[in-house]
Design a protein around this motif. Structure first.
Motif, PDB file in Angstrom:
ATOM      1  N   GLY A   1       0.887  -1.081   0.033  1.00 30.78           N
ATOM      2  CA  GLY A   1       0.007  -0.193   0.103  1.00 30.78           C
ATOM      3  C   GLY A   1       0.653   1.065   0.084  1.00 30.78           C
ATOM      4  N   ALA A   2       0.215   2.380  -0.262  1.00 32.00           N
ATOM      5  CA  ALA A   2       0.835   3.824  -0.677  1.00 32.00           C
ATOM      6  C   ALA A   2       0.258   4.788  -0.278  1.00 32.00           C
ATOM      7  N   MET A   3       1.068   5.748   0.539  1.00 30.87           N
ATOM      8  CA  MET A   3       0.512   6.941   0.971  1.00 30.87           C
ATOM      9  C   MET A   3       1.225   8.368   0.595  1.00 30.87           C
ATOM     10  N   PRO A   4       1.160   8.526  -0.706  1.00 31.43           N
ATOM     11  CA  PRO A   4       1.800  10.092  -1.138  1.00 31.43           C
ATOM     12  C   PRO A   4       1.130  11.108  -0.084  1.00 31.43           C
ATOM     13  N   THR A   5       1.955  11.942   0.428  1.00 26.37           N
ATOM     14  CA  THR A   5       1.453  13.093   1.125  1.00 26.37           C
ATOM     15  C   THR A   5       1.870  14.525   0.409  1.00 26.37           C
ATOM     16  N   CYS A   6       1.160  15.426   0.271  1.00 21.83           N
ATOM     17  CA  CYS A   6       1.817  16.797  -0.447  1.00 21.83           C
ATOM     18  C   CYS A   6       2.466  16.446  -1.464  1.00 21.83           C
ATOM     19  N   GLY A   7       2.169  15.243  -2.454  1.00 25.00           N
ATOM     20  CA  GLY A   7       2.668  14.861  -3.606  1.00 25.00           C
ATOM     21  C   GLY A   7       2.569  15.680  -4.714  1.00 25.00           C
ATOM     22  N   LEU A   8       3.638  15.651  -5.804  1.00 20.94           N
ATOM     23  CA  LEU A   8       3.564  16.119  -6.908  1.00 20.94           C
ATOM     24  C   LEU A   8       2.821  15.358  -7.934  1.00 20.94           C
ATOM     25  N   MET A   9       1.566  15.068  -7.684  1.00 18.62           N
ATOM     26  CA  MET A   9       0.828  13.965  -8.377  1.00 18.62           C
ATOM     27  C   MET A   9       0.492  14.180  -9.713  1.00 18.62           C
ATOM     28  N   GLU A  10       0.635  15.420 -10.373  1.00 18.04           N
ATOM     29  CA  GLU A  10       0.478  15.649 -11.613  1.00 18.04           C
ATOM     30  C   GLU A  10       1.841  15.182 -12.591  1.00 18.04           C
ATOM     31  N   GLY A  11       2.945  15.149 -11.958  1.00 19.90           N
ATOM     32  CA  GLY A  11       4.024  14.451 -12.542  1.00 19.90           C
ATOM     33  C   GLY A  11       4.795  15.832 -13.048  1.00 19.90           C
ATOM     34  N   GLY A  12       6.161  15.253 -13.431  1.00 20.02           N
ATOM     35  CA  GLY A  12       7.151  16.238 -13.893  1.00 20.02           C
ATOM     36  C   GLY A  12       6.864  17.268 -15.093  1.00 20.02           C
ATOM     37  N   VAL A  13       6.111  16.755 -16.035  1.00 14.96           N
ATOM     38  CA  VAL A  13       5.726  17.433 -17.339  1.00 14.96           C
ATOM     39  C   VAL A  13       4.686  18.419 -17.061  1.00 14.96           C
ATOM     40  N   ASP A  14       3.607  18.094 -16.380  1.00 13.89           N
ATOM     41  CA  ASP A  14       2.656  19.115 -15.875  1.00 13.89           C
ATOM     42  C   ASP A  14       3.128  20.006 -14.676  1.00 13.89           C
ATOM     43  N   LEU A  15       4.140  19.477 -13.904  1.00  8.81           N
ATOM     44  CA  LEU A  15       4.580  20.712 -12.959  1.00  8.81           C
ATOM     45  C   LEU A  15       5.275  21.746 -13.781  1.00  8.81           C
ATOM     46  N   ASN A  16       6.045  21.236 -14.853  1.00  5.32           N
ATOM     47  CA  ASN A  16       6.931  22.341 -15.719  1.00  5.32           C
ATOM     48  C   ASN A  16       5.633  23.111 -16.398  1.00  5.32           C
ATOM     49  N   ASN A  17       4.783  22.522 -16.717  1.00  2.00           N
ATOM     50  CA  ASN A  17       3.547  23.486 -17.921  1.00  2.00           C
ATOM     51  C   ASN A  17       3.011  24.467 -16.859  1.00  2.00           C
ATOM     52  N   TYR A  18       2.384  24.061 -15.805  1.00  2.00           N
ATOM     53  CA  TYR A  18       1.520  24.992 -15.116  1.00  2.00           C
ATOM     54  C   TYR A  18       2.462  26.412 -14.534  1.00  2.00           C
ATOM     55  N   GLN A  19       3.814  25.920 -14.241  1.00  2.00           N
ATOM     56  CA  GLN A  19       4.632  26.853 -13.846  1.00  2.00           C
ATOM     57  C   GLN A  19       5.028  28.059 -15.000  1.00  2.00           C
ATOM     58  N   LEU A  20       5.263  27.256 -16.054  1.00  2.00           N
ATOM     59  CA  LEU A  20       5.501  27.878 -17.371  1.00  2.00           C
ATOM     60  C   LEU A  20       4.253  28.971 -17.588  1.00  2.00           C
ATOM     61  N   ASP A  21       2.997  28.435 -17.447  1.00  2.00           N
ATOM     62  CA  ASP A  21       2.051  29.330 -17.651  1.00  2.00           C
ATOM     63  C   ASP A  21       1.969  30.793 -16.944  1.00  2.00           C
ATOM     64  N   GLY A  22       2.377  30.571 -15.429  1.00  2.00           N
ATOM     65  CA  GLY A  22       2.411  31.810 -14.750  1.00  2.00           C
ATOM     66  C   GLY A  22       3.508  32.658 -15.155  1.00  2.00           C
ATOM     67  N   SER A  23       4.588  32.063 -15.486  1.00  2.44           N
ATOM     68  CA  SER A  23       6.065  32.814 -15.661  1.00  2.44           C
ATOM     69  C   SER A  23       5.697  33.345 -17.107  1.00  2.44           C
ATOM     70  N   HIS A  24       5.024  32.992 -18.108  1.00  4.17           N
ATOM     71  CA  HIS A  24       4.635  33.507 -19.337  1.00  4.17           C
ATOM     72  C   HIS A  24       3.676  34.616 -18.977  1.00  4.17           C
ATOM     73  N   ALA A  25       2.835  34.639 -18.276  1.00  2.00           N
ATOM     74  CA  ALA A  25       2.011  35.912 -17.973  1.00  2.00           C
ATOM     75  C   ALA A  25       2.907  36.926 -17.345  1.00  2.00           C
ATOM     76  N   ILE A  26       3.748  36.890 -16.584  1.00  2.00           N
ATOM     77  CA  ILE A  26       4.410  37.834 -16.005  1.00  2.00           C
ATOM     78  C   ILE A  26       5.334  38.382 -17.175  1.00  2.00           C
ATOM     79  N   ASN A  27       5.841  37.538 -17.954  1.00  2.00           N
ATOM     80  CA  ASN A  27       6.798  38.152 -19.030  1.00  2.00           C
ATOM     81  C   ASN A  27       6.065  39.041 -19.905  1.00  2.00           C
ATOM     82  N   GLU A  28       4.817  38.528 -20.557  1.00  2.00           N
ATOM     83  CA  GLU A  28       4.232  39.400 -21.547  1.00  2.00           C
ATOM     84  C   GLU A  28       3.244  40.346 -21.023  1.00  2.00           C
ATOM     85  N   LEU A  29       2.848  40.331 -19.917  1.00  2.00           N
ATOM     86  CA  LEU A  29       1.945  41.311 -19.308  1.00  2.00           C
ATOM     87  C   LEU A  29       2.582  42.380 -18.412  1.00  2.00           C
ATOM     88  N   LEU A  30       3.601  41.911 -17.654  1.00  2.00           N
ATOM     89  CA  LEU A  30       4.283  42.911 -16.745  1.00  2.00           C
ATOM     90  C   LEU A  30       5.735  43.190 -17.309  1.00  2.00           C
TER      91      LEU A  30
END
Length: 459
Positions: A165-194
């Protein structure tokens, strides 16, 4: 995830499991600590051939269950590798030992984004520890925090012949690719809008200095933006794309100010952290080419609050989202995406019962990732094996020893009885269980996970 990537991903998982059986006989030679001669109690340590150090602790009244703990992310730029740990805190370690659990944990082969080797490091350390202890446990349960939660999720899909059995806590359960991508979206907004007149490099860093330079430039743009109504609206949009949990008091201005504060904290950590991921995968595994930011932001739980700030500032939110779509030109290195998907993506194809635990206010592993994980598990027809629990508290992995122990007990019952107990579906019963275990407190709540925005598959 593309079918070809899923195939590679599953093959890599099977290789990890097969490695444990194949190397069991060799591990005694790789362990540097002397063999144990005492009875089945005490502390055991060792080092694997790749430099991974491990530690195990067995109480005198061992109940037969062994807990394999996977620690979180240790930045490559944050100093020497920390020693092997068997629990997220000394207090949690003590409580679990008092309850009769034996504990095992390891460092990984390297610091930084260690996910490619961590599951194998953990399984080899487990074999080595059992060899020194001298007796096999009745069963093994895996648990971990943050990046270690993701490692635990990988073990849940690959190590069913070893772990029950397994108990992930506060886990990055989206995986590394989606972790990269949601953070890219926020950085993209800062770069283009601010900072539209700056060419801030938001991915693909040549070295660590470049990553820290990007963190500084993004933070400076946010600071300047916070000085005007227009800038504050755009800061809120970027923070919402980062899934930041602003303080909800009913006052939009106060909420925006909290989002600004959290955004600055986040940028200073995740931007250089991206460098560690790129180093581990051999390039940039993030992209936004083809992303429709208008459609994406319609799924955000913060869209109404952000729209209110835009109206007050006299700005057109749809126009800014259209600008983000037009300027979305970051393309990933295909090989790096394949590597990151294969080594850190979760398919939801569970081989054992899994109970997740997540705080409701977490800026580094936003609670929305649990929605993505539940969808992955459901897509594989394995929802009966999954239970998700939530703790109403601010902070990354800020669980009490009582909460961790209660989760372990619920998982243990599922493994031994073959069915989930009442506590797994009842917040009051789960809080009562935690209170009966220890007085460190519990705050389990019912939180239906909101939509995760970084999934490029559009689920």
């Amino acid at each position: 995830m593309p079918a070809s990537t899923r195939s590679i991903h599953l093959r890599s998982r099977r290789a990890v499991v097969g490695m444990t059986a194949a190397t069991c006989a060799l591990l005694a030679a790789a362990v540097t600590a002397p063999p144990a001669t005492a009875a089945i109690s005490g502390e055991f340590t060792g080092t694997l051939g790749d430099g991974t150090a491990w530690r195990a602790v067995v109480p005198d009244d061992w109940n037969g269950t062994l807990l394999l703990y996977s620690h979180g992310y240790q930045p490559s730029f944050a100093g020497p590798r920390a020693p092997a740990t068997v629990a997220p805190s000394p207090a949690t370690e003590q409580l679990l030992l008092e309850r009769g659990y034996a504990l095992v944990g390891s460092t990984y082969e390297a610091t930084g984004w260690a996910v490619p080797t961590a599951p194998g490091d953990q399984l080899e350390s487990l074999d080595a520890a059992i060899a020194q202890i001298g007796e096999h446990p009745d069963h093994v349960l895996a648990y971990g925090t943050s990046m270690g939660g993701l490692v635990t999720g990988i073990l849940a899909e690959s190590a069913g012949d070893v772990i029950a059995g397994a108990m992930p806590t506060c886990g990055l359960m989206e995986g590394g690719v989606d972790l990269n991508n949601y953070q890219l979206d926020g950085s993209h907004a800062i770069n283009e809008l601010l900072a539209p007149d700056q060419d801030i490099q938001i991915e693909g860093y040549a070295d660590l200095g470049a990553a820290f330079g990007t963190a500084a430039a993004l933070t400076a743009a946010v600071d300047v933006g916070q000085t005007t109504p227009e800038g504050r609206a755009r800061v809120a949009l970027a923070a919402a794309l980062f899934h930041l949990p602003g303080t909800d008091t009913g006052d939009t201005a106060a909420w925006q100010d909290s989002m600004y504060t959290l955004l600055k904290q986040t940028l200073g950590f995740v931007t250089p952290g991206r460098f560690d991921i790129e180093t581990a995968t051999g390039g940039s595994a993030t992209w936004n080419v083809g992303v429709d930011y208008g459609k994406l932001f319609q799924q955000s739980e913060d869209r109404r609050r952000v729209a209110e700030l835009y109206r007050a500032a006299g700005l057109d939110l749809k126009s800014d989202l259209a600008l983000l779509t037009r300027t979305a030109d970051t393309a990933a290195d295909a090989g790096s995406v394949e590597t990151l998907s294969a080594t850190s993506g979760l398919t939801g194809e569970l081989q054992m019962p899994v109970l997740t635990m997540h705080t409701t206010i977490d800026i580094l592993a936003p609670v929305q990732v649990e929605q993505e994980y539940a969808e992955d598990v459901r897509s594989q027809g394995e929802s009966a094996l999954l239970r998700q629990t939530f703790v109403e508290r601010e902070g990354h992995c800020s669980f009490t020893p009582a909460e961790i122990a209660a989760g372990i007990d619920v998982l243990e019952e599922r493994v031994t009885s073959g069915h989930w107990g009442a506590e797994s579906n009842s917040v009051p019963r789960l809080n009562a269980l935690a209170a009966s275990i220890d007085d460190s407190g519990s705050a389990f709540v019912t939180v239906p996970p909101r939509e995760f925005l970084g999934d490029r598959d559009g689920k």
